[in-house]
Design a protein around this motif. Structure first.
Motif, PDB file in Angstrom:
ATOM      1  N   VAL A 170       0.849  -1.184   0.000  1.00 48.17           N
ATOM      2  CA  VAL A 170       0.000   0.000   0.000  1.00 48.17           C
ATOM      3  C   VAL A 170       0.887   1.237   0.000  1.00 48.17           C
ATOM      4  O   VAL A 170       1.686   1.432   0.930  1.00 48.17           O
ATOM      5  N   SER A 171       0.756   2.070  -1.020  1.00 50.13           N
ATOM      6  CA  SER A 171       1.526   3.306  -1.098  1.00 50.13           C
ATOM      7  C   SER A 171       0.976   4.313  -0.098  1.00 50.13           C
ATOM      8  O   SER A 171      -0.234   4.491   0.033  1.00 50.13           O
ATOM      9  N   THR A 172       1.876   4.971   0.634  1.00 48.75           N
ATOM     10  CA  THR A 172       1.437   5.908   1.658  1.00 48.75           C
ATOM     11  C   THR A 172       2.369   7.104   1.716  1.00 48.75           C
ATOM     12  O   THR A 172       3.536   7.030   1.306  1.00 48.75           O
ATOM     13  N   SER A 173       1.855   8.210   2.229  1.00 52.40           N
ATOM     14  CA  SER A 173       2.668   9.414   2.394  1.00 52.40           C
ATOM     15  C   SER A 173       3.395   9.416   3.734  1.00 52.40           C
ATOM     16  O   SER A 173       4.193  10.312   4.012  1.00 52.40           O
ATOM     17  N   ASP A 174       3.117   8.428   4.585  1.00 44.85           N
ATOM     18  CA  ASP A 174       3.766   8.359   5.890  1.00 44.85           C
ATOM     19  C   ASP A 174       5.265   8.112   5.734  1.00 44.85           C
ATOM     20  O   ASP A 174       5.717   7.459   4.789  1.00 44.85           O
ATOM     21  N   THR A 175       6.007   8.591   6.670  1.00 46.08           N
ATOM     22  CA  THR A 175       7.463   8.425   6.613  1.00 46.08           C
ATOM     23  C   THR A 175       7.925   7.130   7.268  1.00 46.08           C
ATOM     24  O   THR A 175       9.069   6.730   7.118  1.00 46.08           O
ATOM     25  N   ILE A 176       7.022   6.507   8.009  1.00 47.40           N
ATOM     26  CA  ILE A 176       7.371   5.251   8.682  1.00 47.40           C
ATOM     27  C   ILE A 176       6.572   4.102   8.080  1.00 47.40           C
ATOM     28  O   ILE A 176       5.340   4.154   8.030  1.00 47.40           O
ATOM     29  N   ASN A 177       7.249   3.091   7.596  1.00 43.24           N
ATOM     30  CA  ASN A 177       6.570   1.923   7.048  1.00 43.24           C
ATOM     31  C   ASN A 177       6.040   1.041   8.183  1.00 43.24           C
ATOM     32  O   ASN A 177       6.625   0.980   9.260  1.00 43.24           O
ATOM     33  N   SER A 178       4.942   0.358   7.927  1.00 43.67           N
ATOM     34  CA  SER A 178       4.365  -0.539   8.927  1.00 43.67           C
ATOM     35  C   SER A 178       3.724  -1.723   8.213  1.00 43.67           C
ATOM     36  O   SER A 178       3.554  -1.701   6.989  1.00 43.67           O
TER      37      SER A 178
END
Length: 452
Positions: free
Chosen positions: A111-119
């Motif tokens: 899932v592509s996300t704008s968050d800086t931390i992957n989870s």
């Protein structure tokens, strides 16, 4: 996804909503405190319900409202969203919108996300998560969030412009009851809103499962089912649902069972929506379907039952339930009364016309709870009249295998304590039924009265 993670994201992006949410939560707490102050101490059960109420309100505030303005159709929304709910007792589900990519062989969803931390999260997409036996062979899917434009995001090899629903048909899906209760009904609830513009990605696929339910699948999706376990492609979707949500308290049920039964009638071109209405001038006989079983829980004197029913004015059909649902659905739909010993074949009450009568014969072994939960209550919800006939000791063939003072008759709980295998072997695999036709005639008489 943990609650505080979701809330943290909302906190930075939606300042106005944050204020509203805080006010709502504070109001709830104040109201609950006032209730406690002005009432005498109600005991731990009330406190538990109070906590659950607050948690449910918090869940609805923090989890479900994760979008800016969810009024537009899904195809027009450009925002990215990932919401996972693992709080349900029966099922874990995730809903994703944005740039969604799934690699079948590795059972990984990116899932592509704008968050800086992957989870990441791990979900088994089968709606019976509390049952270890059912879940042990269900494929686990890993959801991996990756920053936008990251090189680790796999490249699409197949791109789709419709949503996807990912689910497993492992577990108990080979059983007719579980196929409907755990998969077909939740799948209908999840996918009907897409008006067939949806792709089904199936894990743990059984060769005969898709062909058995082909008419239903065709009505829910215009696309061929993808056997995702054996896909080395990277399929890309604008949105995805992982896992099917099932009612935590009810079996053989959807949020609108009436609409589901209409959907089945349409899928199989069933003619009858309501059962016969008997009047003094009725010329057509009510049709009684006796569900026969060949191996276990059989009627050993079915000919006597047929003779009695015909003498009372029934047209009688005796048959085993076929795996060919096109034939079975039309047969069941043509009948006004259906009867059988507790077992998976009774699931076919979903095809009965409304106002029909369903008679469940309950063998020995404290099966009343299973009978009521699996078929009795669902039948009432479907608009059927439900009659239950409990077998006496004299009507069970267990009397041929055990002395009358055995714990099998006097203490079924002692068998239950030995575990499911011991219980099933004793009461479900070894027991047949010889109906007392004189006593059973009373039940058939009630069925006729209900049709009037």
């Amino acid at each position: 996804m943990q609650y505080h993670d979701i809330f943290a994201r909302s906190f930075s992006q939606h300042d106005r909503k944050r204020v509203g949410y805080g006010a709502l939560v504070n109001c709830l707490i104040v109201v609950c405190c006032l209730c406690v102050v002005f009432k005498s101490y109600p005991g731990p059960s009330y406190v538990l319900r109070l906590r659950m109420m607050i948690l449910e309100e918090l869940e609805s505030v923090i989890i479900t409202d994760t979008t800016r303005e969810l009024v537009r159709p899904y195809v027009e929304t450009k925002e990215r969203k990932l919401v996972c709910n693992t709080m349900k007792r029966r099922s874990d589900t995730c809903q994703m919108t944005g740039d969604i990519r799934i690699h079948g062989n590795s059972s990984t969803i990116f899932v592509s996300t704008s968050d800086t931390i992957n989870s990441s999260w791990t979900i088994k997409p089968y709606a019976r998560k509390g049952d270890k036996g059912a879940m042990q062979n269900i494929t686990s899917f890993t959801i991996q969030t990756i920053q936008e434009q990251a090189e680790t995001m796999p490249k699409c090899t197949k791109t789709h412009n419709v949503p996807a629903v990912v689910f497993s048909i492992g577990g108990y899906s080979g059983n007719h009851f579980h196929a409907f209760s755990d998969t077909i009904m939740p799948l209908y609830t999840a996918s009907r809103k897409f008006n067939r513009e949806v792709r089904f990605l199936v894990a743990d696929k059984k060769p005969l499962w898709a062909s058995k339910f082909q008419e239903i699948l065709d009505k829910l999706s215009k696309y061929e089912v993808i056997d995702i376990d054996h896909e080395n492609e990277v399929h890309c979707f604008p949105s995805m649902i992982l896992g099917l949500e099932k009612d935590d308290k009810k079996e053989l049920n959807t949020d609108s069972i009436h609409n589901f039964r209409n959907f089945l009638r349409s899928s199989y071109s069933l003619e009858r929506s309501t059962a016969i209405k008997l009047t003094n001038g009725s010329t057509r006989k009510p049709r009684l379907l006796i569900v026969s079983r060949k191996r276990t829980r059989t009627f050993t004197n079915v000919k006597d039952v047929v003779t009695t029913a015909r003498a009372m004015g029934f047209e009688v059909i005796v048959t085993e339930m076929s795996a060919n649902l096109k034939q079975t659905s039309r047969l069941v739909n043509s009948c006004d009364v259906m009867m059988g010993v507790h077992g998976a074949g009774l699931t076919n009450i979903v095809f009965m016309p409304e106002n029909g009568v369903f008679i469940q014969v309950v063998p020995l072994g404290n099966m009343e709870w299973m009978a009521k939960t699996f078929y009795g209550e669902p039948a009432k919800g479907m608009g059927l009249s439900y009659l239950e006939y409990k077998v006496s000791k004299e009507e069970s063939t267990l009397t041929d295998q055990y002395p009358l003072n055995h714990s099998v008759f006097d203490d079924p709980y002692s068998i239950q304590r030995q575990g499911w295998e011991a219980y099933r072997s004793t009461y479900m695999d070894k027991q047949d039924v010889k109906l007392d036709v004189v006593r059973f005639k009373e039940t058939l008489t009630k069925a006729l009265e209900l049709l009037r």
